[in-house]
Design a protein around this motif. Structure first.
Motif, short mmCIF file in Angstrom:
data_model
loop_
_atom_site.label_atom_id
_atom_site.label_comp_id
_atom_site.label_asym_id
_atom_site.label_seq_id
_atom_site.Cartn_x
_atom_site.Cartn_y
_atom_site.Cartn_z
N SER A 316 0.83 -1.21 0.00
CA SER A 316 0.00 0.00 0.00
C SER A 316 0.86 1.25 0.00
N VAL A 317 1.89 1.28 0.84
CA VAL A 317 2.79 2.42 0.88
C VAL A 317 3.55 2.55 -0.44
N PHE A 318 3.98 1.41 -0.98
CA PHE A 318 4.66 1.40 -2.28
C PHE A 318 3.77 2.01 -3.35
N SER A 319 2.47 1.69 -3.29
CA SER A 319 1.52 2.23 -4.27
C SER A 319 1.28 3.72 -4.05
N VAL A 320 1.17 4.14 -2.78
CA VAL A 320 0.97 5.56 -2.48
C VAL A 320 2.13 6.40 -3.01
N LEU A 321 3.34 5.85 -2.92
CA LEU A 321 4.53 6.56 -3.43
C LEU A 321 4.61 6.54 -4.96
N GLY A 322 3.78 5.72 -5.60
CA GLY A 322 3.76 5.68 -7.06
C GLY A 322 4.72 4.69 -7.67
N GLY A 323 5.24 3.77 -6.86
CA GLY A 323 6.20 2.80 -7.38
C GLY A 323 5.59 1.86 -8.40
N ASP A 324 4.33 1.42 -8.16
CA ASP A 324 3.70 0.50 -9.10
C ASP A 324 3.45 1.17 -10.45
N LYS A 325 3.04 2.45 -10.43
CA LYS A 325 2.81 3.16 -11.69
C LYS A 325 4.11 3.36 -12.46
N LEU A 326 5.20 3.62 -11.74
CA LEU A 326 6.50 3.80 -12.40
C LEU A 326 6.89 2.52 -13.14
N ILE A 327 6.73 1.37 -12.49
CA ILE A 327 7.08 0.10 -13.11
C ILE A 327 6.16 -0.20 -14.28
N GLN A 328 4.87 0.06 -14.10
CA GLN A 328 3.92 -0.19 -15.18
C GLN A 328 4.21 0.68 -16.40
N GLU A 329 4.48 1.95 -16.18
CA GLU A 329 4.79 2.84 -17.30
C GLU A 329 6.07 2.43 -18.01
N PHE A 330 7.04 1.96 -17.22
CA PHE A 330 8.30 1.51 -17.83
C PHE A 330 8.07 0.30 -18.73
N VAL A 331 7.31 -0.67 -18.22
CA VAL A 331 7.06 -1.89 -18.99
C VAL A 331 6.23 -1.59 -20.22
N ILE A 332 5.19 -0.77 -20.07
CA ILE A 332 4.34 -0.42 -21.22
C ILE A 332 5.15 0.33 -22.27
N GLY A 333 6.10 1.15 -21.81
CA GLY A 333 6.94 1.90 -22.74
C GLY A 333 7.87 1.02 -23.56
N LEU A 334 8.10 -0.22 -23.12
CA LEU A 334 8.95 -1.14 -23.88
C LEU A 334 8.25 -1.69 -25.11
N ASP A 335 6.92 -1.51 -25.17
CA ASP A 335 6.11 -1.95 -26.32
C ASP A 335 6.30 -3.45 -26.58
N LEU A 336 6.10 -4.24 -25.54
CA LEU A 336 6.27 -5.69 -25.65
C LEU A 336 5.01 -6.35 -26.17
N SER A 337 5.18 -7.49 -26.77
CA SER A 337 4.03 -8.34 -27.09
C SER A 337 3.62 -9.10 -25.83
N PRO A 338 2.39 -9.61 -25.75
CA PRO A 338 1.97 -10.35 -24.56
C PRO A 338 2.88 -11.52 -24.21
N ILE A 339 3.35 -12.25 -25.22
CA ILE A 339 4.19 -13.42 -24.95
C ILE A 339 5.54 -12.99 -24.37
N PHE A 340 6.10 -11.87 -24.87
CA PHE A 340 7.37 -11.41 -24.33
C PHE A 340 7.20 -10.86 -22.91
N PHE A 341 6.06 -10.22 -22.66
CA PHE A 341 5.79 -9.77 -21.29
C PHE A 341 5.72 -10.96 -20.35
N LEU A 342 5.03 -12.01 -20.76
CA LEU A 342 4.93 -13.21 -19.93
C LEU A 342 6.30 -13.80 -19.63
N ILE A 343 7.14 -13.87 -20.66
CA ILE A 343 8.47 -14.43 -20.48
C ILE A 343 9.30 -13.59 -19.52
N ILE A 344 9.27 -12.25 -19.71
CA ILE A 344 10.04 -11.37 -18.83
C ILE A 344 9.53 -11.45 -17.39
N ALA A 345 8.21 -11.46 -17.23
CA ALA A 345 7.63 -11.55 -15.89
C ALA A 345 8.04 -12.84 -15.20
#
Length: 458
Positions: A316-345
């Motif tokens: 919850s604190v991590f989310s309040v600080l915006g850490g989850d959004k930072l990670i999400q924006e970074f991953v979305i910015g990589l323009d991955l396909s679903p299969i590559f996202f699954l592999i990286i995750a």
């Protein structure tokens, strides 16, 4: 330093502190409080970080998360399933089961190893606790295999790999925690995990039989003296009095859940009662064993629930600080396909499995991935099964393979960790092959929930 950067520093500090050996639960809660003070501090209307406004908001977050966890209907099933497993473990039912399967499969190459894997798979469904399964089978089956002149590494690999099946095969405690963290139906998760779980167990058995057939020195057959006087009628009786009762108990519990006859908590309660009945029928229900089962259940349940509280506070604190959004924006910015996202995750989860337990990974890191799972239009149920399969590797990958350390703790002194690590490596490869099969044929996990419930997940 921006708030998201502070969140990333918080995550890095958590991993570092855990590697230094600090207790995970208190580390989570301590860092949640420490960084929560920073997250809720607003200098525009507060003169001090000790202002009641900061303390009040942080206290409300702690109490609300604690109440949310403790009142969760999904998590109620955890202590009941744990109690069922501990009662079965202490009633010597597993010893009967191992001997029965061993004698029944005596003509098969590597029969003791096959019996150990089958016992692990069945016992894993009853308890779901990796440490308990590996330790018990390490005391029961491992010495028996060494006495039968099995190769040390070969025997060790069987015990470690078989003991980890409880992460995946229902009623897995891990899947209950994933359901609580993700909002995915636990019933559908159980349905989705059945085929992958037994597929992996089947791959283990095929590997064992093939290796024993190609190289009989690894797993010598049982001698005539060891099975002397045991005819087919006796084998049938042994199976009827050991395998069948436990199998019926587990199938009844899972069947009640999957067919909607009972909620997971209700089915777990019936399973706990069934475990007591089995122990009584085997004349193994003593006050001492019952007291030990209750104590271990309370201890493990308290650990899981308070870890959940600490993890949710941290998240919850991590989310309040915006850490989850930072990670999400970074991953979305990589323009991955679903299969590559699954592999990286899955690679990230694989690496996190070295320093962390599955509970921290599920409660802290999986919620970070879940919004991305929805963004890439991946079924969260399928993602959960992949995670459960992947977490097998965290218990099998040297140098942090916890299953190896569980076995080392009960193994004879001459068995070295290097022997155990050598034995688990082929099973690590089998887990990766099973994950590839699940990527290529997602219906292995999704067919049953899709067919029975007309939807694949959350």
């Amino acid at each position: 330093m921006t708030d998201p950067q502070v969140a990333v520093m918080m995550l890095a500090m958590f991993i570092l502190v855990i590697l230094l050996g600090f207790p995970i639960c208190f580390t989570l809660m301590g860092m949640g409080v420490l960084f929560g003070v920073y997250a809720f501090y607003d200098p525009s209307y507060m003169s001090s970080i000790l202002d009641p406004g900061v303390v009040g908001r942080l206290s409300f977050l702690i109490t609300s998360k604690t109440y949310e966890v403790m009142s969760s209907d999904v998590l109620t099933a955890i202590p009941l399933f744990l109690f069922m497993g501990y009662v079965v473990e202490r009633a010597n039912i597993v010893a009967r089961l191992f001997y029965s399967i061993q004698v029944a499969a005596r003509s098969m190459p590597g029969s003791m190893a096959v019996a150990a894997l089958a016992t692990c798979a069945l016992f894993a469904t009853a308890t779901g606790i990796i440490g308990a399964v590996v330790t018990l089978m390490g005391l029961l089956a491992f010495p028996a295999m060494l006495k039968a002149k099995y190769d040390t590494s070969f025997a060790a690999g069987v015990i470690c790999a078989g003991g980890c099946l409880g992460i995946l095969i229902p009623p897995s405690i891990m899947l209950i925690v994933y359901a609580a963290a993700s909002g995915v139906s636990i019933v559908q998760l159980y349905a989705g995990a059945i085929f992958p779980g037994f597929l992996l167990a089947g791959m283990y058995m095929i590997y064992v039989v093939t290796r024993a057939w190609l190289n009989p020195k690894l797993a010598p057959r049982l001698s005539d003296e060891e099975v002397e006087g045991v005819d087919k009628k006796q084998i049938l009786w042994l199976m009827l009095t050991s395998f069948v009762p436990l199998a019926l108990l587990i199938l009844s519990v899972l069947g009640a859940i999957l067919f909607g006859w009972a909620s997971p908590s209700e089915a777990a309660a019936a399973g706990a009662l069934g475990g007591l009945v089995l122990a009584f029928a085997y004349r193994a229900l003593t006050w001492e064993r019952l007291r030990e089962s209750v104590y271990l259940t309370v201890r493990t349940s308290a650990m899981v629930c308070w870890m959940f509280v600490g993890s949710w506070l941290f998240s919850s604190v991590f989310s309040v600080l915006g850490g989850d959004k930072l990670i999400q924006e970074f991953v979305i910015g990589l323009d991955l396909s679903p299969i590559f996202f699954l592999i990286i995750a899955q690679i990230i989860i694989f690496l996190l499995g070295w320093p962390l337990e599955w509970s921290e990974i599920i409660i802290i890191f999986v919620p970070i991935f879940l919004p991305l799972v929805h963004y890439f239009e991946i079924d969260p149920l399928f993602f959960g099964i992949l995670v459960a399969l992947n977490l097998q590797t965290s218990f099998l990958t040297p140098p942090m393979a916890m299953s190896a350390y569980y076995l080392k703790g009960v193994a004879p002194p001459h068995v070295e960790l290097v022997h155990i690590f050598k034995g688990v490596m082929p099973y690590l490869a089998l887990v990766l092959i099973c994950m590839v099969l699940l990527y290529v044929f997602p219906g292995i996990a999704l067919w049953l929930p899709n067919t029975v419930y007309s939807t694949g997940g959350g």
